[in-house]
Design a protein around this motif. Structure first.
Motif, PDB file in Angstrom:
ATOM      1  N   THR A 284      13.190 -50.217 -18.465  1.00  0.00           N
ATOM      2  CA  THR A 284      14.369 -49.803 -18.548  1.00  0.00           C
ATOM      3  C   THR A 284      14.643 -48.296 -19.286  1.00  0.00           C
ATOM      4  O   THR A 284      14.096 -48.486 -20.519  1.00  0.00           O
ATOM      5  N   ILE A 285      15.029 -47.228 -18.553  1.00  0.00           N
ATOM      6  CA  ILE A 285      15.184 -46.149 -19.470  1.00  0.00           C
ATOM      7  C   ILE A 285      16.502 -45.641 -19.584  1.00  0.00           C
ATOM      8  O   ILE A 285      17.092 -45.679 -18.538  1.00  0.00           O
ATOM      9  N   ARG A 286      17.189 -45.718 -20.679  1.00  0.00           N
ATOM     10  CA  ARG A 286      18.791 -45.664 -20.709  1.00  0.00           C
ATOM     11  C   ARG A 286      18.788 -44.109 -21.447  1.00  0.00           C
ATOM     12  O   ARG A 286      18.230 -43.787 -22.320  1.00  0.00           O
ATOM     13  N   LEU A 287      19.778 -43.319 -20.729  1.00  0.00           N
ATOM     14  CA  LEU A 287      20.093 -41.873 -21.091  1.00  0.00           C
ATOM     15  C   LEU A 287      21.540 -41.723 -21.347  1.00  0.00           C
ATOM     16  O   LEU A 287      22.372 -42.589 -21.126  1.00  0.00           O
ATOM     17  N   HIS A 288      21.580 -41.006 -22.538  1.00  0.00           N
ATOM     18  CA  HIS A 288      22.966 -40.526 -22.843  1.00  0.00           C
ATOM     19  C   HIS A 288      23.179 -39.070 -22.405  1.00  0.00           C
ATOM     20  O   HIS A 288      22.584 -38.447 -23.095  1.00  0.00           O
ATOM     21  N   ALA A 289      24.077 -38.660 -21.498  1.00  0.00           N
ATOM     22  CA  ALA A 289      24.412 -37.417 -21.208  1.00  0.00           C
ATOM     23  C   ALA A 289      25.814 -36.848 -21.617  1.00  0.00           C
ATOM     24  O   ALA A 289      26.889 -37.701 -21.531  1.00  0.00           O
ATOM     25  N   VAL A 290      25.843 -35.786 -22.218  1.00  0.00           N
ATOM     26  CA  VAL A 290      27.200 -35.343 -22.729  1.00  0.00           C
ATOM     27  C   VAL A 290      27.035 -33.906 -22.143  1.00  0.00           C
ATOM     28  O   VAL A 290      26.335 -32.933 -22.571  1.00  0.00           O
ATOM     29  N   VAL A 291      28.228 -33.788 -21.263  1.00  0.00           N
ATOM     30  CA  VAL A 291      28.374 -32.131 -20.884  1.00  0.00           C
ATOM     31  C   VAL A 291      29.654 -31.685 -20.840  1.00  0.00           C
ATOM     32  O   VAL A 291      30.752 -32.388 -20.652  1.00  0.00           O
ATOM     33  N   LYS A 292      29.913 -30.569 -21.472  1.00  0.00           N
ATOM     34  CA  LYS A 292      31.206 -29.795 -21.505  1.00  0.00           C
ATOM     35  C   LYS A 292      31.069 -28.596 -20.807  1.00  0.00           C
ATOM     36  O   LYS A 292      30.757 -27.534 -21.307  1.00  0.00           O
ATOM     37  N   ALA A 293      31.395 -28.717 -19.348  1.00  0.00           N
ATOM     38  CA  ALA A 293      31.091 -27.521 -18.664  1.00  0.00           C
ATOM     39  C   ALA A 293      31.958 -27.534 -17.424  1.00  0.00           C
ATOM     40  O   ALA A 293      32.719 -28.532 -17.129  1.00  0.00           O
ATOM     41  N   GLY A 294      32.074 -26.545 -16.758  1.00  0.00           N
ATOM     42  CA  GLY A 294      32.858 -26.487 -15.395  1.00  0.00           C
ATOM     43  C   GLY A 294      33.216 -25.347 -15.019  1.00  0.00           C
ATOM     44  O   GLY A 294      33.021 -24.254 -15.477  1.00  0.00           O
ATOM     45  N   GLN A 295      33.587 -25.296 -13.469  1.00  0.00           N
ATOM     46  CA  GLN A 295      33.983 -24.076 -13.238  1.00  0.00           C
ATOM     47  C   GLN A 295      35.448 -23.825 -13.411  1.00  0.00           C
ATOM     48  O   GLN A 295      36.354 -24.711 -13.846  1.00  0.00           O
ATOM     49  N   HIS A 296      35.945 -22.434 -13.220  1.00  0.00           N
ATOM     50  CA  HIS A 296      37.271 -22.181 -13.892  1.00  0.00           C
ATOM     51  C   HIS A 296      37.589 -20.960 -13.057  1.00  0.00           C
ATOM     52  O   HIS A 296      36.559 -20.015 -12.605  1.00  0.00           O
ATOM     53  N   PRO A 297      38.721 -20.466 -12.713  1.00  0.00           N
ATOM     54  CA  PRO A 297      39.223 -19.328 -12.127  1.00  0.00           C
ATOM     55  C   PRO A 297      38.869 -18.131 -13.161  1.00  0.00           C
ATOM     56  O   PRO A 297      38.732 -18.072 -14.167  1.00  0.00           O
ATOM     57  N   GLY A 298      38.345 -17.045 -12.392  1.00  0.00           N
ATOM     58  CA  GLY A 298      37.972 -15.932 -13.285  1.00  0.00           C
ATOM     59  C   GLY A 298      37.801 -14.685 -12.468  1.00  0.00           C
ATOM     60  O   GLY A 298      38.436 -14.525 -11.433  1.00  0.00           O
ATOM     61  N   ALA A 299      36.836 -14.146 -12.604  1.00  0.00           N
ATOM     62  CA  ALA A 299      36.181 -12.977 -11.882  1.00  0.00           C
ATOM     63  C   ALA A 299      34.888 -12.501 -11.925  1.00  0.00           C
ATOM     64  O   ALA A 299      34.005 -12.939 -12.763  1.00  0.00           O
ATOM     65  N   TYR A 300      34.465 -11.798 -10.760  1.00  0.00           N
ATOM     66  CA  TYR A 300      33.005 -11.189 -10.684  1.00  0.00           C
ATOM     67  C   TYR A 300      33.154 -10.004 -11.411  1.00  0.00           C
ATOM     68  O   TYR A 300      34.083  -9.143 -11.310  1.00  0.00           O
ATOM     69  N   ASN A 301      32.087  -9.820 -12.348  1.00  0.00           N
ATOM     70  CA  ASN A 301      32.058  -8.445 -12.869  1.00  0.00           C
ATOM     71  C   ASN A 301      30.958  -7.628 -12.352  1.00  0.00           C
ATOM     72  O   ASN A 301      29.957  -8.238 -12.174  1.00  0.00           O
ATOM     73  N   ILE A 302      31.261  -6.490 -11.908  1.00  0.00           N
ATOM     74  CA  ILE A 302      30.396  -5.469 -11.594  1.00  0.00           C
ATOM     75  C   ILE A 302      30.243  -4.361 -12.404  1.00  0.00           C
ATOM     76  O   ILE A 302      31.432  -3.535 -12.467  1.00  0.00           O
ATOM     77  N   VAL A 303      29.055  -3.677 -13.121  1.00  0.00           N
ATOM     78  CA  VAL A 303      29.196  -2.747 -13.780  1.00  0.00           C
ATOM     79  C   VAL A 303      28.478  -1.627 -12.957  1.00  0.00           C
ATOM     80  O   VAL A 303      27.783  -1.766 -12.092  1.00  0.00           O
ATOM     81  N   THR A 304      29.412  -0.470 -12.888  1.00  0.00           N
ATOM     82  CA  THR A 304      28.763   0.716 -12.337  1.00  0.00           C
ATOM     83  C   THR A 304      29.056   2.090 -13.101  1.00  0.00           C
ATOM     84  O   THR A 304      29.550   2.189 -14.168  1.00  0.00           O
ATOM     85  N   ALA A 305      28.438   3.160 -12.812  1.00  0.00           N
ATOM     86  CA  ALA A 305      28.297   4.310 -13.608  1.00  0.00           C
ATOM     87  C   ALA A 305      27.790   5.433 -12.430  1.00  0.00           C
ATOM     88  O   ALA A 305      27.140   5.029 -11.419  1.00  0.00           O
ATOM     89  N   THR A 306      28.014   6.722 -12.789  1.00  0.00           N
ATOM     90  CA  THR A 306      27.505   7.694 -11.840  1.00  0.00           C
ATOM     91  C   THR A 306      26.979   8.708 -12.843  1.00  0.00           C
ATOM     92  O   THR A 306      27.259   9.183 -14.008  1.00  0.00           O
ATOM     93  N   ILE A 307      26.309   9.876 -12.011  1.00  0.00           N
ATOM     94  CA  ILE A 307      25.850  11.036 -12.329  1.00  0.00           C
ATOM     95  C   ILE A 307      26.471  11.850 -11.135  1.00  0.00           C
ATOM     96  O   ILE A 307      26.010  12.011 -10.236  1.00  0.00           O
ATOM     97  N   PRO A 308      27.636  12.699 -11.674  1.00  0.00           N
ATOM     98  CA  PRO A 308      28.292  13.402 -10.464  1.00  0.00           C
ATOM     99  C   PRO A 308      27.542  14.470  -9.738  1.00  0.00           C
ATOM    100  O   PRO A 308      26.653  15.102 -10.368  1.00  0.00           O
ATOM    101  N   GLY A 309      27.729  14.443  -8.480  1.00  0.00           N
ATOM    102  CA  GLY A 309      26.765  15.478  -7.739  1.00  0.00           C
ATOM    103  C   GLY A 309      27.496  17.015  -8.035  1.00  0.00           C
ATOM    104  O   GLY A 309      28.588  17.190  -8.449  1.00  0.00           O
ATOM    105  N   ALA A 310      26.676  18.069  -7.535  1.00  0.00           N
ATOM    106  CA  ALA A 310      26.998  19.415  -7.923  1.00  0.00           C
ATOM    107  C   ALA A 310      28.035  20.025  -6.786  1.00  0.00           C
ATOM    108  O   ALA A 310      28.676  20.835  -7.143  1.00  0.00           O
ATOM    109  N   ASP A 311      27.776  19.546  -5.593  1.00  0.00           N
ATOM    110  CA  ASP A 311      28.275  20.116  -4.560  1.00  0.00           C
ATOM    111  C   ASP A 311      29.739  19.596  -4.258  1.00  0.00           C
ATOM    112  O   ASP A 311      29.756  18.524  -3.989  1.00  0.00           O
TER     113      ASP A 311
END
Ligand SMILES: [Zn+2]
Length: 705
Positions: free
Chosen positions: A265-292
């Motif tokens: 018999t293998i007995r386990l104890h699992a404790v999890v404090k986690a979950g989904q929640h409303p929020g946002a996708y983050n996307i990083v962006t940056a540029t090197i502007p063109g000359a024309d």
């Protein structure tokens, strides 16, 4: 040739100094090579290539990588946000423009095209303990998993729990027979499959309390060989019944299974404090502007994906820091006047994989309309330990473009220079980092393969060509073994060069570049023609002829695609116009008559609606979800295995070939040329299914005038 250590030891110290002096030639050795003035790199000048070679640093890229791999980077999570802040901080420090972390709400309900937004997921705490009985009392004895020490041990989308329960071995855990004669209600199941594949039967149907999974690494030759690896695990993001899952190594699982098999018999104890929640996708962006002032509205984008488990060094901190190094280098060289500022804007994007890119192109359509080409990097730093082969990969046949030939030209250039350097110790452009390896790159030039954000850009909704730089295989992918120790700074530097050179060329490309570009595209098209001739031998004549006709049409369109970047002049125009004449000796090999189209193949479709993006995205399958709502069977095409492709690829390209002009037979001939012959019935069944779920509409038959 080998020199033994004993021989070296016999040399006098004086002689040794002479030997060292003779071999201690500087990297690059620009001034000593007799061919220095006789050689020319492709598409860029020697000065431009030299400036990139000197400035691009594999060490700088790797130091940034060592920062990113500290974070467990699940979409929308705190760890992802920390990584995004790191990238944005570096981008600002490097002097890039328009640096921002974009936010797109994600709550499980909002759709961005075909992507149902997945709510962010975070964990505060998770531990799995094996309990021990002493004098009738159970207490924690061995810690099997800890979120704090190794976040990869907790499967993504796990929910909070505090459970003490016995462990039951359910084999794979994905079939009803795995549960026969076992009572798993309220227990924790030990399963070989990914938690997402197990949870429905184990938890929803049979009432298990949670899962311990020892799912193996992705299929490749080394799968299961290192039994200490722990794989990144996933639960279904949209499962109706939530649960938790811990990930264990094969070694741990084998030990547990052996003990269970002996009736322990293998007995386990699992404790999890986690979950989904409303929020946002983050996307990083940056540029090197063109000359024309006019052309700067057009953008050449560098892409990667910033998410994945900790450490996730090759997949995909490597791609993220390499485009960051491209950004740093190009911005510095442009500011210093060593490179001219290109006409078009250079854009850099760090999203969560596929879902971030699908979100961006849907939520900010101006990105989709401005970006003319993409250099996408996903796994570009694997050193020898990973067993990786580096690829410069073309886009799909539904999207002919010379952009891929630009990537191939620079990849070929690095192959030659790095091979020369590895073999002789001297090359004009060795592209070597001080801390890195010295072996030849040996990049493979591959036909389109799927599996990362380049799919989204190139999908029929957006049709933006992408050069895809990628390692495969990597024996540590998606495990705790994907560490920075495996990352070779020389490889990062070479990927950075191929990307930087390709993107920079495309950003500044004008009429003057067309003759050389056409010559390169022609050369590559003859190489592809040779492959068509080779593949003809595998096909019956009708299919071989159809493939040959289609492939030639593809190559013609590759030439024509140049006009999207630069106008043709009289000479180049006549060259493009005479494309077919130049190949007339080959065209005699196959029949020029299109096959008779049966009635079934005469129907023509056009894409409609707002479901932009690939049908199957990350953590969500738009097609299957909507087929279920419409009570339709799974189309046969999805499980088809062709000569050069599988169901997922046929499905992707079948939809991409739909353009309101090609009929079903022509769509079928296109995907058959790309992946091998497929029955017309399977194509029509799939197109009809897409019509029922509102992705396609029939174009009324034209009555011939
Ligand atoms: Zn990846």
């Amino acid at each position: 040739m080998r020199i033994s250590l004993r021989t070296i030891a016999k040399l006098s110290t004086g002689l040794l100094i002479v030997v060292i002096f003779l071999f201690a030639r500087p990297l690059g050795a620009q001034h000593t090579s007799p061919t220095a003035d006789a050689q020319k790199p492709p598409l860029l000048s020697a000065a431009e290539v030299g400036a990139l070679d000197q400035e691009l640093s594999g060490e700088t890229a790797k130091r940034n990588l060592e920062g990113i791999v500290r974070f467990h980077r699940v979409r929308g999570s705190r760890g992802f946000h920390d990584a995004a802040e790191l990238v944005a901080e570096r981008a600002r420090a490097y002097g890039l423009s328009d640096v921002q972390i974009m936010e797109f709400p994600a709550d499980g309900k909002i759709f961005y095209g075909t992507q149902r937004s997945r709510p962010p997921w975070d964990a505060d705490f998770a531990e799995l303990w094996e309990m021990q009985e002493k004098d009738g009392k159970w207490s924690p004895a061995v810690r099997l998993a800890s979120w704090d020490a190794m976040p990869v041990t907790l499967a993504e989308d796990s929910e909070s729990a505090d459970v003490t329960a016995d462990l039951v071995d359910v084999g794979d855990g994905t079939k009803e027979s795995d549960y026969a004669g076992k009572d798993v209600r309220g227990k924790i199941v030990l399963a070989a499959a990914q938690p997402g594949g197990v949870q429905h039967l184990a938890v929803e149907v049979h009432g298990a309390a949670g899962i311990v999974s020892y799912a193996l690494n992705q299929p490749q030759a080394w799968q299961g060989e290192d039994e200490n690896l722990i794989r990144w695990g996933h639960l279904e993001s949209f499962a109706p019944v939530k649960t938790f899952a811990f990930m264990a190594s094969l070694k741990t699982a084998r030990g547990l299974r052996a003990r269970l098999a002996h009736g322990e018999t293998i007995r386990l104890h699992a404790v999890v404090k986690a979950g989904q929640h409303p929020g946002a996708y983050n996307i990083v962006t940056a540029t090197i502007p063109g000359a024309d002032p006019k052309l700067r509205e057009e953008e050449i984008a560098f892409s990667c994906h910033l998410d994945h488990q900790r450490p996730g060094a090759n997949d995909n901190a490597s791609g993220c820091v390499t485009i960051l190094e491209v950004a740093r280098t190009l911005r510095k060289l442009i500011t210093e006047g060593k490179l001219a500022r290109p006409a078009r804007t250079l854009r850099f994007i760090w999203p969560p994989e596929i879902e971030g890119t699908t979100t961006l192109l849907n939520a900010r359509p101006e990105f989709a309309s401005r970006i003319k080409a993409v250099v996408h990097m996903d796994m570009v730093g694997g050193g020898p330990a990973t067993k990786a082969i580096f690829h410069v990969t073309r886009g799909p046949m539904s999207l002919p473009s010379f952009v891929y030939d630009v990537g191939e030209a620079f990849g070929d250039f690095v192959n030659r220079e790095s091979d020369l350097y590895a073999s002789t110790g001297a090359a004009l452009y060795p592209f070597v980092s001080t801390e890195g390896g010295k072996e030849a790159l040996q990049a493979e030039f591959a036909d389109y393969t799927m599996g990362s954000d380049h799919d989204v850009y190139q999908e029929g909704s957006f049709r933006i060509p992408a050069v895809y730089l990628n390692d495969w295989p990597d024996r540590y992918i998606h495990t705790n073994g994907d560490t920075s120790a495996n990352i070779d700074p020389t490889k990062l530097k070479r990927a950075a060069f191929i990307g930087a050179a390709s993107g920079y060329f495309l950003a500044k490309m004008n009429e003057k570049d067309v003759p050389e570009m056409l010559a390169i595209a022609d050369r590559d098209s003859l190489r592809r023609l040779a492959k068509v001739l080779e593949r003809r031998s595998l096909l019956i004549s009708e299919e071989a002829d159809s493939k040959s006709r289609f492939s030639l049409g593809y190559d013609r369109e590759v030439d024509e695609s140049i006009t999207r970047f630069a106008p043709l002049n009289e000479r180049t125009e006549s060259r493009v116009a005479h494309f077919d004449d130049m190949r007339s000796p080959y065209k005699a090999i196959w029949s020029q008559d299109p096959r008779v189209t049966p009635d079934l193949g005469k129907v023509t479709f056009i894409r409609v609606g707002n479901a932009k993006g690939p049908m199957a995205v990350f953590g969500y399958d738009y097609l299957m979800d909507h087929l279920a709502l419409a009570k339709l069977m799974r189309p046969k095409l999805l499980d088809y295995q062709g000569l050069w492709g599988a169901g997922e690829e046929y499905a992707f390209e079948t939809l991409n070939f739909v353009d309101g002009k090609r009929n079903a037979q022509q769509v079928r001939d296109g995907v058959s040329a790309e992946y091998g012959p497929i029955p017309l019935e399977s194509i029509v069944e799939y197109l009809n299914a897409l019509e029922v779920i509102g992705v396609l509409k029939r174009v009324p038959a034209q009555t011939p005038k």
